[in-house]
Design a protein around this motif. Structure first.
Motif, PDB file in Angstrom:
ATOM      1  N   HIS A 165      84.069  35.879  33.706  1.00 57.47           N
ATOM      2  CA  HIS A 165      83.792  36.306  32.328  1.00 57.47           C
ATOM      3  C   HIS A 165      84.101  37.784  32.159  1.00 57.47           C
ATOM      4  O   HIS A 165      83.648  38.615  32.949  1.00 57.47           O
ATOM      5  N   LYS A 166      84.850  38.116  31.102  1.00 58.26           N
ATOM      6  CA  LYS A 166      85.125  39.524  30.776  1.00 58.26           C
ATOM      7  C   LYS A 166      84.112  39.987  29.738  1.00 58.26           C
ATOM      8  O   LYS A 166      83.977  39.378  28.668  1.00 58.26           O
ATOM      9  N   VAL A 167      83.386  41.041  30.041  1.00 64.31           N
ATOM     10  CA  VAL A 167      82.304  41.519  29.182  1.00 64.31           C
ATOM     11  C   VAL A 167      82.870  42.092  27.894  1.00 64.31           C
ATOM     12  O   VAL A 167      83.752  42.960  27.911  1.00 64.31           O
ATOM     13  N   ALA A 168      82.371  41.600  26.774  1.00 62.99           N
ATOM     14  CA  ALA A 168      82.767  42.101  25.460  1.00 62.99           C
ATOM     15  C   ALA A 168      81.742  43.117  24.964  1.00 62.99           C
ATOM     16  O   ALA A 168      80.612  43.184  25.469  1.00 62.99           O
ATOM     17  N   ARG A 169      82.133  43.890  23.979  1.00 60.33           N
ATOM     18  CA  ARG A 169      81.240  44.906  23.422  1.00 60.33           C
ATOM     19  C   ARG A 169      79.983  44.247  22.865  1.00 60.33           C
ATOM     20  O   ARG A 169      80.041  43.250  22.156  1.00 60.33           O
ATOM     21  N   GLY A 170      78.831  44.803  23.189  1.00 60.18           N
ATOM     22  CA  GLY A 170      77.561  44.291  22.696  1.00 60.18           C
ATOM     23  C   GLY A 170      76.906  43.272  23.606  1.00 60.18           C
ATOM     24  O   GLY A 170      75.742  42.936  23.411  1.00 60.18           O
ATOM     25  N   GLU A 171      77.620  42.768  24.604  1.00 60.67           N
ATOM     26  CA  GLU A 171      77.028  41.793  25.517  1.00 60.67           C
ATOM     27  C   GLU A 171      76.169  42.501  26.563  1.00 60.67           C
ATOM     28  O   GLU A 171      76.447  43.640  26.943  1.00 60.67           O
ATOM     29  N   THR A 172      75.149  41.813  27.041  1.00 58.23           N
ATOM     30  CA  THR A 172      74.311  42.297  28.125  1.00 58.23           C
ATOM     31  C   THR A 172      74.262  41.231  29.210  1.00 58.23           C
ATOM     32  O   THR A 172      74.691  40.087  29.000  1.00 58.23           O
ATOM     33  N   ALA A 173      73.724  41.613  30.369  1.00 59.31           N
ATOM     34  CA  ALA A 173      73.584  40.633  31.445  1.00 59.31           C
ATOM     35  C   ALA A 173      72.707  39.475  31.005  1.00 59.31           C
ATOM     36  O   ALA A 173      72.917  38.328  31.420  1.00 59.31           O
ATOM     37  N   PHE A 174      71.734  39.739  30.129  1.00 60.70           N
ATOM     38  CA  PHE A 174      70.817  38.694  29.692  1.00 60.70           C
ATOM     39  C   PHE A 174      71.490  37.738  28.713  1.00 60.70           C
ATOM     40  O   PHE A 174      71.282  36.532  28.768  1.00 60.70           O
TER      41      PHE A 174
END
Length: 388
Positions: A165-174
């Motif tokens: 998964h590539k982290v997008a803006r606004g995403e968190t680990a939770f």
């Protein structure tokens, strides 16, 4: 500490203070409102991350990643695996001299030499599912490559290729853990996150793989201490009572009342199969196949509007490792729809959408198409059984 990381720190503190309690809801799904408690899903058992070779490489059929060692910078990892530090840094959104945490995952923009006995691996090649491994070949390789015949060679690593998964803006680990139905702790262990579960935009994360389902035990069920024992069913209740009291003989059935029409506001669109609409108008050029294609490919010219198949809320707007954008919309009963190969996305995470609302357009390409999936939780389903 940035303002964006403060809520994450608070959540991590709550998790640490409560870690000794059984049934901990790691991402607090059961305590932030709503009638659904998904604690059990958050605590679902996952397998351990595969061990890398001496270079830190974990290799799968579709991609490879490197695992940082203690004291590494990105430049150290690049030198160890034989890739330019600038290229590796651009792909992961970090600078060559940035320090890395022990166990941190670094995605590789292209493949390097496969792990082999020469690099500390048991066998040569990527990690594959156990069902695809030729036992005879593995045994021959183990015998031929064993330096000491008096020692038993280690079993080769096998396993399911995890989602990257590539982290997008606004995403968190939770939010990412909730999206993939895994616990934040497992996500942290697989990716070497720090105690604050901090992640960055553009970072690649491996999604932990669930342990295989164990067969049910034939032992009688037990109840927790203090909760009492279930009341046994008396012999007289062994047979169920009739569903309704029989009517006296000769009594006529009353005329059934016509059902009153109910306003259609989209509240049950995704509950029943056959209740979704096609996201684009076109022919099916690739059908659903659980083993190779988890959805359908619908022919559509580039720029064709893409509509939500049913009412729901947007839970992800991101990109795959090949750069292709996708949208995930959540519907009632834990049904999700996935729209891949899209561009000009007009919705954001958290938006509510109605059935038929435009959410994007078909992406440019030599062959115009939309890849559409329907998932019950994380399991794929045949979209045609949901489409009218």
């Amino acid at each position: 500490m940035t303002s964006a990381s403060r809520p994450m720190t608070a959540l991590a503190l709550v998790a640490l203070l409560s870690a000794c309690s059984d049934g901990l809801d790691f991402d607090l799904r059961g305590g932030i409102g709503g009638g659904v408690d998904t604690t059990d899903a958050a605590l679902k058992a996952t397998t351990a991350r595969p061990e890398p070779d001496n270079r830190g490489i974990i290799s799968y059929p579709s991609y490879q990643v490197a695992v940082a060692q203690r004291g590494d910078t990105l430049a150290d990892v690049a030198a160890r695996i034989g890739l330019p530090a600038d290229e590796l840094g651009r792909y992961n959104g970090i600078r060559p001299n940035d320090p890395l945490r022990r166990g941190e995952i670094i995605a590789l923009p292209r493949r390097v030499a496969e792990p082999s006995p020469a690099t500390g691996a048991t066998t040569t090649g990527p990690i594959r599912p156990p069902s695809s491994v030729d036992v005879t070949t593995l045994a021959s390789n183990a015998i031929d490559g064993a330096p000491d015949t008096s020692r038993r060679s280690a079993d080769p690593q096998t396993g399911v290729e995890p989602v990257r998964h590539k982290v997008a803006r606004g995403e968190t680990a939770f939010t990412i853990a909730r999206l993939y139905n895994v616990s934040p702790r497992a996500l942290s262990e697989w990716n070497g996150l720090d105690r604050d579960f901090a992640i960055r935009e553009g970072q690649y994360l491996l999604i932990p793989v669930a342990k295989p389902t164990e067969p049910r035990s034939s032992a009688p069920a037990t109840t927790p201490p203090g909760s009492g024992s279930p009341t046994p069913v008396p012999p007289s209740a062994a047979a169920p009572l009739p569903a309704e009291t029989p009517k006296p003989r000769g009594t006529a059935d009353p005329t059934p009342k016509p059902e009153e029409p109910v306003a259609d506001i989209g509240q049950n669109k995704a509950k029943a199969k056959g209740s979704m609409t096609m996201p684009v108008s076109g022919s099916i050029i690739r059908e659903y196949n659980p083993g190779s294609n988890p959805g359908i490919d619908i022919s559509a010219s580039p720029g064709t509007p893409v509509s939500a198949a049913a009412a729901g809320s947007v839970i992800s707007v991101s990109k795959k490792t090949n750069g292709s954008s996708f949208i995930i919309v959540r519907h009632p009963d834990n049904v999700n729809t996935v729209y891949l190969n899209v561009a000009d996305i007009s919705v954001n995470v958290g938006d509510s959408v109605s059935r038929g609302q435009q959410i994007a357009r078909v992406a440019p390409g030599e062959v115009g198409f939309l890849h559409f999936e329907v998932r019950q939780g994380l399991d794929s389903a045949d979209p045609m059984s949901y489409l009218r």
